[in-house]
Design a protein around this motif. Structure first.
Motif, short mmCIF file in Angstrom:
data_model
loop_
_atom_site.label_atom_id
_atom_site.label_comp_id
_atom_site.label_asym_id
_atom_site.label_seq_id
_atom_site.Cartn_x
_atom_site.Cartn_y
_atom_site.Cartn_z
N ILE A 118 3.41 1.83 -12.04
CA ILE A 118 3.06 0.84 -11.02
C ILE A 118 1.74 0.17 -11.37
O ILE A 118 1.61 -1.05 -11.27
CB ILE A 118 3.02 1.48 -9.62
CG1 ILE A 118 4.42 1.88 -9.20
CG2 ILE A 118 2.39 0.54 -8.60
CD1 ILE A 118 4.51 2.65 -7.90
N ILE A 152 8.03 -1.87 -5.18
CA ILE A 152 6.98 -2.67 -5.83
C ILE A 152 7.59 -3.84 -6.58
O ILE A 152 7.11 -4.98 -6.49
CB ILE A 152 6.12 -1.79 -6.78
CG1 ILE A 152 5.31 -0.78 -5.98
CG2 ILE A 152 5.21 -2.66 -7.66
CD1 ILE A 152 4.35 -1.38 -4.98
N LEU A 172 1.34 -3.85 -11.93
CA LEU A 172 0.40 -4.67 -11.17
C LEU A 172 -0.60 -5.37 -12.09
O LEU A 172 -0.93 -6.54 -11.88
CB LEU A 172 -0.32 -3.82 -10.12
CG LEU A 172 0.56 -3.27 -9.00
CD1 LEU A 172 -0.24 -2.37 -8.08
CD2 LEU A 172 1.21 -4.40 -8.22
N ALA A 230 -2.32 3.20 -6.07
CA ALA A 230 -1.42 3.59 -7.16
C ALA A 230 -2.20 4.30 -8.27
O ALA A 230 -1.74 5.32 -8.80
CB ALA A 230 -0.70 2.36 -7.72
N GLU A 243 8.61 2.52 -7.22
CA GLU A 243 8.62 1.39 -8.16
C GLU A 243 9.60 0.30 -7.76
O GLU A 243 9.35 -0.88 -7.98
CB GLU A 243 8.93 1.87 -9.58
CG GLU A 243 7.86 2.77 -10.14
CD GLU A 243 8.24 3.32 -11.51
OE1 GLU A 243 8.83 2.58 -12.31
OE2 GLU A 243 7.93 4.50 -11.76
N PRO A 250 -3.67 -1.93 -2.71
CA PRO A 250 -2.49 -1.24 -3.24
C PRO A 250 -2.71 -0.72 -4.67
O PRO A 250 -2.34 0.41 -4.99
CB PRO A 250 -1.40 -2.31 -3.18
CG PRO A 250 -1.81 -3.18 -2.05
CD PRO A 250 -3.31 -3.24 -2.14
N PHE A 251 -3.32 -1.54 -5.52
CA PHE A 251 -3.60 -1.13 -6.89
C PHE A 251 -4.44 0.14 -6.94
O PHE A 251 -4.14 1.08 -7.70
CB PHE A 251 -4.30 -2.27 -7.63
CG PHE A 251 -4.76 -1.89 -9.01
CD1 PHE A 251 -3.85 -1.82 -10.05
CD2 PHE A 251 -6.09 -1.61 -9.27
CE1 PHE A 251 -4.26 -1.47 -11.33
CE2 PHE A 251 -6.51 -1.26 -10.54
CZ PHE A 251 -5.59 -1.19 -11.57
N TRP A 258 -1.87 -8.95 -2.17
CA TRP A 258 -2.19 -7.81 -3.03
C TRP A 258 -3.67 -7.45 -2.99
O TRP A 258 -4.06 -6.38 -3.45
CB TRP A 258 -1.77 -8.10 -4.47
CG TRP A 258 -0.28 -8.17 -4.59
CD1 TRP A 258 0.49 -9.30 -4.63
CD2 TRP A 258 0.63 -7.07 -4.67
NE1 TRP A 258 1.82 -8.97 -4.72
CE2 TRP A 258 1.94 -7.61 -4.75
CE3 TRP A 258 0.47 -5.69 -4.68
CZ2 TRP A 258 3.07 -6.80 -4.83
CZ3 TRP A 258 1.59 -4.89 -4.78
CH2 TRP A 258 2.88 -5.45 -4.85
N HIS A 279 0.21 6.86 -10.51
CA HIS A 279 1.48 6.17 -10.76
C HIS A 279 1.27 5.10 -11.84
O HIS A 279 1.13 3.91 -11.55
CB HIS A 279 2.03 5.57 -9.47
CG HIS A 279 2.29 6.58 -8.41
ND1 HIS A 279 3.12 7.68 -8.61
CD2 HIS A 279 1.83 6.70 -7.14
CE1 HIS A 279 3.15 8.40 -7.51
NE2 HIS A 279 2.38 7.84 -6.61
N CYS A 328 2.88 1.78 -3.26
CA CYS A 328 1.99 2.20 -4.35
C CYS A 328 1.59 3.65 -4.19
O CYS A 328 1.55 4.40 -5.16
CB CYS A 328 0.75 1.31 -4.38
SG CYS A 328 1.03 -0.30 -5.14
N HIS A 349 0.84 -1.20 0.00
CA HIS A 349 0.00 0.00 0.00
C HIS A 349 0.87 1.25 0.00
O HIS A 349 0.67 2.17 -0.79
CB HIS A 349 -0.89 0.04 1.25
CG HIS A 349 -2.03 -0.91 1.24
ND1 HIS A 349 -1.94 -2.17 1.78
CD2 HIS A 349 -3.30 -0.79 0.77
CE1 HIS A 349 -3.11 -2.78 1.66
NE2 HIS A 349 -3.94 -1.96 1.03
#
Length: 124
Positions: A94, A60, A98, A86, A57, A82-83, A72, A91, A52, A49
């Motif tokens: 990232i 990650i 992912l 980001a 990076e 986390p996705f 994840w 980002h 991200c 988290h």
């Protein structure tokens, strides 16, 4: 389950772009020494988290290589993966990484533009 603030969380969440390489090296050493990648802070955020959100990076990439150990899909106290963090922070690199690895969990807004890490907003 691991809980509490840890050195890995601090390294992953460091937001100074010029220091990302140093903090990635620290995270690598901590993971090699057995640091728990799923340890969460009081907001439920793990190293994934924080990295991200910070746009780190390097961290990650480390966590993706250790993906069998990283959750994840875990949501923070606000219900974000986390996705999602980001994507919300812009980002794009990232988000792409992912997605490529099958870790695009949660509802994320479209990444409107790639925000430079040095100009990224830090979510509180």
């Amino acid at each position: 389950m691991c809980t509490g603030e840890s050195a890995l969380l601090l390294a992953a969440g460091h937001t100074y772009y010029d220091s990302h390489a140093r903090h990635t090296a620290i995270a690598k050493a901590l993971l090699a020494a057995g640091a728990c990648p799923n340890a969460a802070d009081k907001r439920g955020r793990t190293a994934a988290h924080r990295a991200c959100l910070a746009g780190n990076e390097g961290v990650i990439r480390l966590l993706l290589r250790a993906r069998e150990r990283v959750d994840w899909e875990r949501q923070d106290a606000d219900g974000r993966t986390p996705f999602e963090l980001a994507a919300r922070a812009g980002h794009a690199a990232i988000v792409s990484a992912l997605r490529e690895r099958g870790h695009a969990h949660g509802r994320a807004p479209a990444v409107r533009r790639a925000t430079s890490v040095s100009g990224a907003r830090r979510e509180q």
